[in-house]
Design a protein around this motif. Structure first.
Motif, short mmCIF file in Angstrom:
data_model
loop_
_atom_site.label_atom_id
_atom_site.label_comp_id
_atom_site.label_asym_id
_atom_site.label_seq_id
_atom_site.Cartn_x
_atom_site.Cartn_y
_atom_site.Cartn_z
N THR A 1 54.51 33.15 44.38
CA THR A 1 54.30 34.42 45.06
C THR A 1 53.98 34.07 46.51
OG1 THR A 1 51.91 34.56 44.70
CG2 THR A 1 53.33 35.38 42.92
N ASP A 2 53.62 35.04 47.30
CA ASP A 2 53.26 34.74 48.69
C ASP A 2 52.10 33.76 48.78
OD1 ASP A 2 55.21 36.25 49.85
OD2 ASP A 2 53.91 37.95 50.35
N ARG A 3 51.14 33.86 47.86
CA ARG A 3 49.93 33.05 47.97
C ARG A 3 49.68 32.08 46.83
NH1 ARG A 3 45.07 36.90 48.47
NH2 ARG A 3 46.10 37.83 46.67
N LEU A 4 50.42 32.21 45.73
CA LEU A 4 50.10 31.46 44.52
C LEU A 4 51.29 30.69 43.99
CD1 LEU A 4 48.14 34.26 42.61
CD2 LEU A 4 47.18 32.42 44.03
N ALA B 1 47.25 32.00 34.18
CA ALA B 1 47.87 33.30 33.92
C ALA B 1 49.10 33.03 33.08
CB ALA B 1 48.25 34.02 35.22
N GLY B 2 49.49 34.00 32.27
CA GLY B 2 50.69 33.79 31.49
C GLY B 2 50.88 34.78 30.38
N LEU B 3 51.72 34.38 29.44
CA LEU B 3 52.13 35.22 28.32
C LEU B 3 51.96 34.43 27.03
CD1 LEU B 3 55.50 36.39 29.92
CD2 LEU B 3 53.48 37.84 29.54
N ASP B 4 51.60 35.15 25.97
CA ASP B 4 51.38 34.51 24.68
C ASP B 4 51.66 35.53 23.58
OD1 ASP B 4 50.50 32.10 23.36
OD2 ASP B 4 48.65 33.14 22.83
N GLU C 1 48.04 39.57 41.64
CA GLU C 1 49.26 38.91 42.13
C GLU C 1 49.88 38.03 41.04
OE1 GLU C 1 50.46 36.00 45.88
OE2 GLU C 1 48.71 37.33 46.05
N ALA C 2 49.06 37.25 40.36
CA ALA C 2 49.57 36.40 39.28
C ALA C 2 50.10 37.24 38.13
CB ALA C 2 48.48 35.45 38.80
N ALA C 3 49.40 38.32 37.81
CA ALA C 3 49.82 39.18 36.70
C ALA C 3 51.15 39.87 37.01
CB ALA C 3 48.74 40.21 36.39
#
Length: 189
Positions: A6-9, A77-80, A109-111
């Motif tokens: 992303t812009d920052r991450l 952050a992520g999916l499970d 932002e991460a989400a």
């Protein structure tokens, strides 16, 4: 495995250097307030091994999150997939950040980037989010990323003993709802 910028991450594969700050996060009572017991360094290391194995198996899971400008690890952050003993099924989004990273919009932002990956790359029709009824900070992130809650779907987590962490809330977003919440600056890369 896909990194997401992303812009920052940077959401990326876990590194050995992440283990110490990850263990420190899991030993912080403020970070674990809505998650249960504090974790030992060994438990934290075991969780990273599990995250890596799940990524290798499925091609998605929990990314380590770092700040691009500094390279500082700030959480995950992520999916499970939802656990089998829950009263619903699907794929769940989640995040956990070190206390020093709170209040900067990093979770949102991460989400958003994770949602874009889930809907765009994995073609999921819907993504869920779960947290304790008292975790108002995470619920605020869920609302900011376009998720909605039906209080009739609130539930008691069968894996948690009676107490303040047992009552949970369920948020949902469908792929069509992502169009209005997706940031232009987040992309998989």
């Amino acid at each position: 495995m896909t990194d997401i910028r992303t812009d920052r991450l940077l959401l990326r594969r876990w590194k050995a250097a992440d283990l110490a700050p990850w263990a420190a996060m899991n030993a912080d009572p403020a970070v674990r307030e809505h998650l249960g017991d504090l974790l030992t360094p060994e438990q934290s290391a075991a969780s990273v091994k599990m995250f890596q194995a799940e990524f290798d198996e499925r091609g998605y899971g929990w990314w380590a999150v770092e700040v691009l400008a500094t390279g500082t690890f700030i959480g995950f952050a992520g999916l499970d997939p939802v656990e089998e003993d829950m009263p619903f099924d699907g794929v769940e989004i989640g995040w956990r950040l070190a206390r020093h990273a709170w209040g900067n919009g990093y979770a949102t932002e991460a989400a958003l980037a994770t949602l874009a990956f889930g809907f765009g790359t994995l073609a999921l029709p819907e993504i869920l989010a779960v947290t304790t009824a008292g975790n108002h900070r995470s619920q605020a992130v869920m609302r900011r990323i376009g998720m909605t809650r039906d209080p009739a779907e609130d539930f008691d987590d069968p894996s948690v003993p009676d107490g303040p962490l047992r009552r949970n809330v369920l948020y949902r977003i469908k792929a069509a709802g992502m169009r209005r919440a997706r940031p232009a600056d987040s992309h998989a890369g």
